[in-house]
Design an enzyme around this catalytic site. Structure first.
Site: not given
Ligand SMILES: [Zn+2]
Length: 321
Positions: A19, A243-245
């Site tokens: 994503s 988490s990337k975010s």
């Protein structure tokens, strides 16, 4: 445990499906490395799909950055990159097919109503089936749900072993089209895996609990079932998923070897020799890939997750030649 030669060499088609919510970090690199190594070790095709269906969460430029990083890391895909944001028609067709088969129904419940009325499940409140036999008077359809069939669903994960879930107990009737009009991830991934002819799904264990839902949709749409292998998630020093975010440290595309070696070692594989050059990594690694050595656990700790740079691969400096 099956070896790499048992999967059918010519028939293997795998994929990495990130994503675009941020740059690749060690956690997402683990899934990329495992899917690439498993595909290549089986003389298979390896594809990349950008899962940008959740546009509200997308970070502009992240998809291109991920693709450039994969290239810099020597992971080259065999066919055109598929973008979920351009596949809306296919998802709508699939939803229409399920509707025509009587396998969906409109739901008027808000998220808060489901949270109030539903039992707690492993992935949030279990939908109690409020609208299963029709919308209540005066209610407008917000989402479209899948009519989950009863029964226990089992599959054999090539890493995690036998998995079982009663989807009606764990999740209930799940959403296929969201209140914001977007198609749900579960539907999109099933339609895309079928369209791309994927035979082996190698991905992070955060999707282990989603797999039974995806198998139900494959069955309802008449698609074949791919094999599954779920690699451990990398947890940070506080035991949270990278988490990337959450701004986990991106891997350094200018210096691939430390991150490749770290991912490889976290996957339980033999650490690369100290004198290995970055451009020789995959020639060395692919024949060494042993899926049976990947830890049979859904998470592994990353002791240096808070470091601003990708960590040195554990053990690399002390590995004998
Ligand atoms: Zn409802």
């Amino acid at each position: 445990m099956r070896g790499p030669d048992d999967l059918g060499r010519a028939a293997y088609r795998g994929r990495f499906a990130p994503s675009p919510t941020g740059p690749l970090h060690l956690g997402s690199l683990l899934a990329a490395v495992a899917s690439y190594a498993d595909a290549r070790a089986n003389r298979g095709i390896w594809l990349v799909r950008i899962e940008d269906i959740d546009r509200p969460r997308e970070v502009p430029g992240a998809a291109d950055l991920i693709l450039r990083t994969l290239s810099a890391f020597g992971m080259h895909w065999d066919e055109g990159v598929v973008y979920q944001s351009r596949r809306t028609d296919a998802y709508r067709d699939a939803l229409d097919t399920l509707k025509a088969r009587g396998l969906t129904y409109p739901c008027g419940c808000s998220r808060a109503e489901v949270a109030r009325a539903g039992r707690a499940g492993p992935e949030g409140p279990v939908y109690p089936g409020t609208c299963r036999s029709g919308l209540r008077l005066g209610r407008r359809a917000r989402t479209e749900r899948f009519r989950t069939p009863p029964g226990r669903l089992a599959f054999e994960d090539r890493i995690q072993g036998r998995q079982e879930q009663i989807v009606t107990d764990a999740v209930g009737d799940f959403v296929l089209r969201r209140a914001d009009g977007l198609h749900a991830y579960q539907l999109a991934v099933v339609v895309d895996d079928a369209m791309q002819g994927i035979t082996q799904v190698v991905r992070g264990a955060d999707l282990l609990l989603s797999t039974p839902r995806q198998i139900l949709l494959q069955h309802a749409l008449g698609f074949g079932r791919p094999g599954y292998a779920h690699v451990p998630l990398v947890l940070d020093a506080h035991g949270r998923k990278l988490s990337k975010s959450l701004a986990a440290a991106p891997v350094d595309a200018r210096d691939p070897l430390p991150a490749l070696g770290a991912a490889w070692t976290l996957l339980g594989q033999t650490p690369p020799p100290a004198d290995l050059q970055a451009d020789a990594f995959w020639d060395w690694a692919i024949p060494m890939w042993r899926i049976a050595c990947v830890p049979v656990q859904t998470s592994v700790a990353c002791p240096t997750a808070s470091s601003p740079r990708a960590p040195d691969p554990p053990g690399r400096t002390s590995t004998p030649e």
